[in-house]
Design a protein around this motif. Structure first.
Motif, short mmCIF file in Angstrom:
data_model
loop_
_atom_site.label_atom_id
_atom_site.label_comp_id
_atom_site.label_asym_id
_atom_site.label_seq_id
_atom_site.Cartn_x
_atom_site.Cartn_y
_atom_site.Cartn_z
N LEU A 1 -14.08 19.37 -26.27
CA LEU A 1 -12.95 19.40 -25.35
C LEU A 1 -13.12 20.47 -24.27
CD1 LEU A 1 -10.25 18.01 -24.88
CD2 LEU A 1 -9.18 19.76 -26.29
N GLY A 2 -13.60 21.65 -24.64
CA GLY A 2 -13.76 22.74 -23.68
C GLY A 2 -14.80 22.47 -22.60
N GLY A 3 -15.74 21.59 -22.85
CA GLY A 3 -16.78 21.29 -21.88
C GLY A 3 -16.42 20.20 -20.89
N LEU A 4 -15.25 19.55 -21.08
CA LEU A 4 -14.85 18.46 -20.20
C LEU A 4 -14.05 18.98 -19.01
CD1 LEU A 4 -13.65 15.78 -22.77
CD2 LEU A 4 -15.82 15.87 -21.55
N ASP A 5 -14.29 18.39 -17.85
CA ASP A 5 -13.48 18.68 -16.66
C ASP A 5 -12.33 17.68 -16.66
OD1 ASP A 5 -12.33 19.21 -14.24
OD2 ASP A 5 -14.20 19.09 -13.08
N ARG A 6 -11.21 18.10 -17.23
CA ARG A 6 -10.09 17.17 -17.43
C ARG A 6 -9.31 16.89 -16.16
NH1 ARG A 6 -7.84 19.49 -23.04
NH2 ARG A 6 -6.53 20.61 -21.58
N SER A 7 -9.66 17.53 -15.06
CA SER A 7 -8.97 17.25 -13.79
C SER A 7 -9.63 16.10 -13.03
CB SER A 7 -8.95 18.51 -12.92
OG SER A 7 -10.28 18.85 -12.53
N ARG A 8 -10.83 15.72 -13.41
CA ARG A 8 -11.55 14.66 -12.70
C ARG A 8 -11.30 13.31 -13.35
NH1 ARG A 8 -17.48 16.71 -12.03
NH2 ARG A 8 -17.72 14.63 -11.20
N PRO A 9 -11.35 12.24 -12.56
CA PRO A 9 -11.11 10.90 -13.12
C PRO A 9 -12.24 10.47 -14.05
CG PRO A 9 -11.73 10.76 -10.82
CD PRO A 9 -11.60 12.21 -11.13
N GLY A 10 -11.94 9.46 -14.86
CA GLY A 10 -12.92 8.88 -15.76
C GLY A 10 -13.34 7.51 -15.24
N ALA A 11 -14.58 7.14 -15.49
CA ALA A 11 -15.11 5.85 -15.06
C ALA A 11 -15.00 4.85 -16.21
CB ALA A 11 -16.56 5.99 -14.62
N VAL A 12 -14.22 3.79 -16.01
CA VAL A 12 -13.91 2.82 -17.06
C VAL A 12 -14.72 1.55 -16.85
CG1 VAL A 12 -12.07 1.44 -18.10
CG2 VAL A 12 -11.58 3.75 -17.26
N THR A 13 -15.32 1.07 -17.93
CA THR A 13 -16.00 -0.23 -17.93
C THR A 13 -15.62 -0.96 -19.22
OG1 THR A 13 -17.97 0.71 -18.99
CG2 THR A 13 -18.00 0.56 -16.58
N GLY A 14 -15.84 -2.25 -19.24
CA GLY A 14 -15.60 -3.03 -20.44
C GLY A 14 -16.72 -2.81 -21.44
N LEU A 15 -16.44 -3.02 -22.71
CA LEU A 15 -17.47 -2.82 -23.73
C LEU A 15 -18.60 -3.82 -23.60
CD1 LEU A 15 -15.36 -2.03 -26.93
CD2 LEU A 15 -16.59 -0.44 -25.44
N ALA A 16 -18.31 -5.00 -23.09
CA ALA A 16 -19.34 -6.04 -22.95
C ALA A 16 -20.03 -6.00 -21.59
CB ALA A 16 -18.73 -7.41 -23.18
N ASP A 17 -19.61 -5.09 -20.69
CA ASP A 17 -20.22 -5.02 -19.36
C ASP A 17 -21.66 -4.54 -19.46
OD1 ASP A 17 -17.81 -5.81 -18.41
OD2 ASP A 17 -17.27 -3.90 -17.49
N SER A 18 -22.52 -5.08 -18.61
CA SER A 18 -23.92 -4.67 -18.59
C SER A 18 -24.07 -3.42 -17.73
CB SER A 18 -24.80 -5.80 -18.06
OG SER A 18 -24.38 -6.16 -16.75
N ALA A 19 -25.21 -2.76 -17.87
CA ALA A 19 -25.49 -1.56 -17.08
C ALA A 19 -25.42 -1.91 -15.60
CB ALA A 19 -26.85 -1.00 -17.43
N GLY A 20 -24.81 -1.06 -14.81
CA GLY A 20 -24.68 -1.29 -13.38
C GLY A 20 -23.44 -2.08 -13.01
N SER A 21 -22.64 -2.47 -13.99
CA SER A 21 -21.39 -3.19 -13.69
C SER A 21 -20.45 -2.26 -12.95
CB SER A 21 -20.72 -3.66 -14.98
OG SER A 21 -21.51 -4.63 -15.61
N PRO A 22 -19.58 -2.80 -12.11
CA PRO A 22 -18.66 -1.93 -11.37
C PRO A 22 -17.73 -1.17 -12.32
CG PRO A 22 -18.22 -4.26 -10.92
CD PRO A 22 -19.41 -4.19 -11.80
N GLU A 23 -17.50 0.09 -11.96
CA GLU A 23 -16.61 0.94 -12.74
C GLU A 23 -15.26 1.01 -12.05
OE1 GLU A 23 -18.83 4.56 -12.48
OE2 GLU A 23 -19.94 4.14 -14.31
N ARG A 24 -14.22 1.22 -12.83
CA ARG A 24 -12.87 1.43 -12.30
C ARG A 24 -12.51 2.88 -12.63
NH1 ARG A 24 -9.45 -3.75 -14.14
NH2 ARG A 24 -7.99 -2.78 -12.73
N MET A 25 -11.97 3.58 -11.65
CA MET A 25 -11.66 5.00 -11.84
C MET A 25 -10.23 5.16 -12.35
SD MET A 25 -14.57 6.05 -11.24
CE MET A 25 -14.39 7.80 -11.38
N ALA A 26 -10.09 5.92 -13.44
CA ALA A 26 -8.79 6.18 -14.06
C ALA A 26 -8.49 7.67 -13.91
CB ALA A 26 -8.82 5.79 -15.53
#
Length: 168
Positions: A59-84
């Motif tokens: 937890l201490g090593g995460l930058d919790r102010s920055r968004p996370g990149a969301v992908t589906g579990l079945a998405d292949s590498a290089g699939s578009p990410e959605r920012m949360a």
């Protein structure tokens, strides 16, 4: 008062605080409920929250102010990410897993995500540094738990080199 209502009880009309689909009903019309008890649950899929359990040691090593990149579990590498974007939520944790929950909000106007769906999220670390990055498939493990990669030092020449894996 009518014959079905207890003495001193007044019916109360409750309006939903937001639009959505009724997903759970905890009380029926005419039922007496204690103060503070949930009456119903609504699902508004226009915006979804993603719960991310994180091991407390990381937890201490995460930058919790920055968004996370969301992908589906079945998405292949290089699939578009959605920012949360991160959101403040009531604290929650799992003592058995030694994890705490972080929450991220994601616009879902296209209804691509459904409540309860599992997704993958990549979170940013604090700071920046230069480090060797290799595909996980390039890491070899020996019988003692050591980690190695093969480095191309000259044409058709590969040398095994020990590495320390910091993050996967």
């Amino acid at each position: 008062t009518s014959d079905t209502e207890p003495e001193g009880v007044t019916p109360l009309l409750v309006a939903a605080p937001q639009s959505g689909v009724l997903s759970e009903l905890h009380a029926r019309p005419g039922q007496t409920v204690p103060a503070g008890a949930p009456l119903f649950a609504l699902v508004n899929s226009e915006t979804v929250w993603i719960r991310v359990p994180v091991y407390v040691g990381e937890l201490g090593g995460l930058d919790r102010s920055r968004p996370g990149a969301v992908t589906g579990l079945a998405d292949s590498a290089g699939s578009p990410e959605r920012m949360a974007k991160p959101v403040a939520a009531p604290p929650s944790a799992d003592a058995n897993a030694a994890s705490v929950d972080l929450f991220y909000e994601l616009s879902n106007s296209d209804s691509a995500l459904r409540p309860g769906q599992k997704v993958s999220i990549t979170l940013a670390l604090k700071g920046s540094e230069n480090a060797l990055v290799v595909p996980w498939a390039a890491i070899l493990h020996d019988v003692y738990g050591g980690t190695w990669v093969y480095v191309n030092t000259a044409p058709h020449v590969f040398v095994r080199q020990r590495v320390e894996v910091r993050h996967v």
